[in-house]
Design a protein around this motif. Sequence first.
Motif, PDB file in Angstrom:
ATOM      1  N   THR A 168       9.023  -4.501 -11.436  1.00  0.00           N
ATOM      2  CA  THR A 168       9.108  -3.140 -10.921  1.00  0.00           C
ATOM      3  C   THR A 168       7.698  -2.552 -10.954  1.00  0.00           C
ATOM      4  N   PRO A 169       7.348  -1.642 -10.111  1.00  0.00           N
ATOM      5  CA  PRO A 169       8.171  -1.121  -9.020  1.00  0.00           C
ATOM      6  C   PRO A 169       8.279  -2.113  -7.851  1.00  0.00           C
ATOM      7  N   SER A 170       9.413  -2.060  -7.164  1.00  0.00           N
ATOM      8  CA  SER A 170       9.569  -2.852  -5.949  1.00  0.00           C
ATOM      9  C   SER A 170       9.914  -1.915  -4.809  1.00  0.00           C
ATOM     10  N   VAL A 171       9.474  -2.288  -3.624  1.00  0.00           N
ATOM     11  CA  VAL A 171       9.774  -1.469  -2.458  1.00  0.00           C
ATOM     12  C   VAL A 171      10.613  -2.295  -1.505  1.00  0.00           C
ATOM     13  N   ILE A 172      11.763  -1.728  -1.102  1.00  0.00           N
ATOM     14  CA  ILE A 172      12.632  -2.421  -0.171  1.00  0.00           C
ATOM     15  C   ILE A 172      12.803  -1.540   1.057  1.00  0.00           C
ATOM     16  N   ILE A 173      12.490  -2.101   2.220  1.00  0.00           N
ATOM     17  CA  ILE A 173      12.649  -1.332   3.446  1.00  0.00           C
ATOM     18  C   ILE A 173      13.658  -2.052   4.332  1.00  0.00           C
ATOM     19  N   ASP A 174      14.733  -1.339   4.658  1.00  0.00           N
ATOM     20  CA  ASP A 174      15.808  -1.907   5.456  1.00  0.00           C
ATOM     21  C   ASP A 174      16.196  -3.297   4.958  1.00  0.00           C
ATOM     22  N   LYS A 175      16.520  -3.381   3.686  1.00  0.00           N
ATOM     23  CA  LYS A 175      17.022  -4.600   3.047  1.00  0.00           C
ATOM     24  C   LYS A 175      15.995  -5.721   2.940  1.00  0.00           C
ATOM     25  N   GLU A 176      14.752  -5.428   3.220  1.00  0.00           N
ATOM     26  CA  GLU A 176      13.736  -6.464   3.096  1.00  0.00           C
ATOM     27  C   GLU A 176      12.760  -6.097   1.977  1.00  0.00           C
ATOM     28  N   VAL A 177      12.526  -7.052   1.061  1.00  0.00           N
ATOM     29  CA  VAL A 177      11.601  -6.762  -0.047  1.00  0.00           C
ATOM     30  C   VAL A 177      10.179  -6.774   0.498  1.00  0.00           C
ATOM     31  N   LYS A 178       9.502  -5.641   0.343  1.00  0.00           N
ATOM     32  CA  LYS A 178       8.148  -5.545   0.881  1.00  0.00           C
ATOM     33  C   LYS A 178       7.101  -5.809  -0.188  1.00  0.00           C
ATOM     34  N   CYS A 179       7.425  -5.450  -1.390  1.00  0.00           N
ATOM     35  CA  CYS A 179       6.405  -5.578  -2.434  1.00  0.00           C
ATOM     36  C   CYS A 179       7.094  -5.498  -3.774  1.00  0.00           C
ATOM     37  N   THR A 180       6.605  -6.258  -4.716  1.00  0.00           N
ATOM     38  CA  THR A 180       7.261  -6.260  -6.013  1.00  0.00           C
ATOM     39  C   THR A 180       6.239  -6.372  -7.141  1.00  0.00           C
ATOM     40  N   GLY A 181       6.474  -5.618  -8.194  1.00  0.00           N
ATOM     41  CA  GLY A 181       5.644  -5.731  -9.390  1.00  0.00           C
ATOM     42  C   GLY A 181       4.309  -5.023  -9.346  1.00  0.00           C
ATOM     43  N   LYS A 182       4.074  -4.228  -8.310  1.00  0.00           N
ATOM     44  CA  LYS A 182       2.798  -3.515  -8.283  1.00  0.00           C
ATOM     45  C   LYS A 182       2.878  -2.290  -7.384  1.00  0.00           C
ATOM     46  N   VAL A 183       1.906  -1.440  -7.516  1.00  0.00           N
ATOM     47  CA  VAL A 183       1.840  -0.271  -6.651  1.00  0.00           C
ATOM     48  C   VAL A 183       1.255  -0.722  -5.314  1.00  0.00           C
ATOM     49  N   PRO A 184       1.968  -0.480  -4.211  1.00  0.00           N
ATOM     50  CA  PRO A 184       1.437  -0.936  -2.921  1.00  0.00           C
ATOM     51  C   PRO A 184       0.216  -0.126  -2.495  1.00  0.00           C
ATOM     52  N   LYS A 185      -0.586  -0.721  -1.625  1.00  0.00           N
ATOM     53  CA  LYS A 185      -1.745   0.005  -1.107  1.00  0.00           C
ATOM     54  C   LYS A 185      -1.289   0.931   0.007  1.00  0.00           C
ATOM     55  N   LYS A 186      -2.008   2.013   0.156  1.00  0.00           N
ATOM     56  CA  LYS A 186      -1.633   3.015   1.151  1.00  0.00           C
ATOM     57  C   LYS A 186      -1.599   2.409   2.559  1.00  0.00           C
ATOM     58  N   ASN A 187      -2.574   1.556   2.844  1.00  0.00           N
ATOM     59  CA  ASN A 187      -2.628   0.948   4.174  1.00  0.00           C
ATOM     60  C   ASN A 187      -1.422   0.063   4.439  1.00  0.00           C
ATOM     61  N   ASP A 188      -0.975  -0.651   3.378  1.00  0.00           N
ATOM     62  CA  ASP A 188       0.206  -1.495   3.534  1.00  0.00           C
ATOM     63  C   ASP A 188       1.423  -0.645   3.865  1.00  0.00           C
ATOM     64  N   ILE A 189       1.549   0.476   3.159  1.00  0.00           N
ATOM     65  CA  ILE A 189       2.700   1.349   3.412  1.00  0.00           C
ATOM     66  C   ILE A 189       2.684   1.812   4.865  1.00  0.00           C
ATOM     67  N   LYS A 190       1.497   2.157   5.358  1.00  0.00           N
ATOM     68  CA  LYS A 190       1.385   2.607   6.760  1.00  0.00           C
ATOM     69  C   LYS A 190       1.857   1.527   7.709  1.00  0.00           C
ATOM     70  N   THR A 191       1.456   0.267   7.428  1.00  0.00           N
ATOM     71  CA  THR A 191       1.876  -0.840   8.300  1.00  0.00           C
ATOM     72  C   THR A 191       3.388  -0.989   8.280  1.00  0.00           C
ATOM     73  N   TRP A 192       4.006  -0.893   7.083  1.00  0.00           N
ATOM     74  CA  TRP A 192       5.447  -1.034   7.006  1.00  0.00           C
ATOM     75  C   TRP A 192       6.154   0.047   7.818  1.00  0.00           C
ATOM     76  N   LEU A 193       5.612   1.257   7.726  1.00  0.00           N
ATOM     77  CA  LEU A 193       6.270   2.379   8.390  1.00  0.00           C
ATOM     78  C   LEU A 193       6.150   2.280   9.915  1.00  0.00           C
ATOM     79  N   ASN A 194       5.135   1.588  10.386  1.00  0.00           N
ATOM     80  CA  ASN A 194       4.928   1.507  11.826  1.00  0.00           C
ATOM     81  C   ASN A 194       5.881   0.554  12.521  1.00  0.00           C
ATOM     82  N   HIS A 195       6.552  -0.298  11.728  1.00  0.00           N
ATOM     83  CA  HIS A 195       7.430  -1.274  12.370  1.00  0.00           C
ATOM     84  C   HIS A 195       8.761  -0.675  12.745  1.00  0.00           C
TER      85      HIS A 195
END
Lengths: 356, 77
Positions: free
Chosen positions: B50-77
């Motif tokens: 933890t923390p883990s981020v799951i977007i629409d049932k897909e694990v995006k990141c686990t065990g760390k704080v994601p980078k802001k740029n990564d979050i932006k990429t996830w949101l754009n899909h």
Amino acid sequence: MKFKPATNTMAGENKAGFPVFFSILMGVTAIYIWWVVYRFLPTLSSWVTYSLLPIEKESHLGASVEFFFYDTPKVMMLLFLVVFGVGIIRSFFTPEKTRAFLSGKSEFAGNVLAALLGIITPFCSCSAVPLFIGFVTAGVPLGVTFSFLIAAPMVNEIALGLLYGLLGWEVAAIYMGTGLFIAIFAGWIIGRLKLENHIEDWVTNSTAATMSVEEEKLTWNDRIVYGWGAVKEIIGRVWIYVILGIAAGAGIHGFVPEGVMASIMGKESWWSVPLSVVIGVPMYSNAAGIIPVVEALLGKGAALGTVLAFMMSVIALSLPEMVILRKVLKPKLIGAFIGVVASGILFVGYLFNMII
Amino acid sequence: MEIKILGPGCAKCNKTEKLIREVIKETGSSATVEKITDMMEIASFGVFGTPSVIIDKEVKCTGKVPKKNDIKTWLNH
């Protein structure tokens, strides 16, 4: 005079692939500067205490204040270096890889590997429960999982870096050796006790498929950024404990008479080791806060074995962790966990009081 | 888009939530954020850091704080 704006191209070039030669040169220069400042700390702390502040030499207050101004920057600088270095090593490991590596290993070898991996796998005590479930459901034996869970908080880079800096490499090596010993044997004994049916039922029934996360390819630059992130995160979290710990240590250093600790925490009193464990278990601190206190206690005549036992029980066993683990373990298994680890700590405490 | 943040409430988990909400605000995304703190529920996702981020049932990141740029990429899909 016209102010020339700082150019940001340096950072940009660095990301795009700064020549390796320059990176190494910068690294070596940084370490050299670090070393020069580090050597200069005793002079600096003595100057701040006796020249900058109106404190008399040879006074109790002077001893405390000098200790504080010497140890605080020293500990911070050591933490900085060690956390950064271990951060880079850690970027090669993930809990997922560790688990894949441990599943299906035979018991004893598994315990040894789990304890060693506990040192370098990135792990935060708040993810102890998901990690426990992940390990157990993937077929990592219960005892091996415990070896990992015991080693991870106890034998870590913060503890080793601080012990090395404050008490020398011998104590750091003894701590690391005995910490691994406890993690390996406590895990192995828990495995022998066959307590698998004392894991909460919802865990064993959990059918969640383990989701896989695609593995990232990290460049060296990413690893340095990772190490730097570890420095910011860990120092940001522990600095207050370090300062409080050093302040407590400074108080002991300046005001507690020499040898007082020898009668309470010395090796002559047989009950001092179990008493240290009993006091240490409910206390909750991390290595960064407890080690400056330990340094001061040793300086006043406390025995090494007793102090080791105290430190290990504070770091390795804590009430908040037990409360978290209670969600996945039935009381009997938690009891076995505390009992086995505490016995290991007692053994280490008595052993070192006997041989040193 | 459904974003789930798994974490019992440690410092890293809170930081992750803060970052994601920030990015949503900046990009004006319509994604919903749900924080899951219950251990049993976290375990049911099969992640173990933890923390883990799951977007629409897909694990995006686990065990760390994601980078802001990564979050932006996830949101754009």
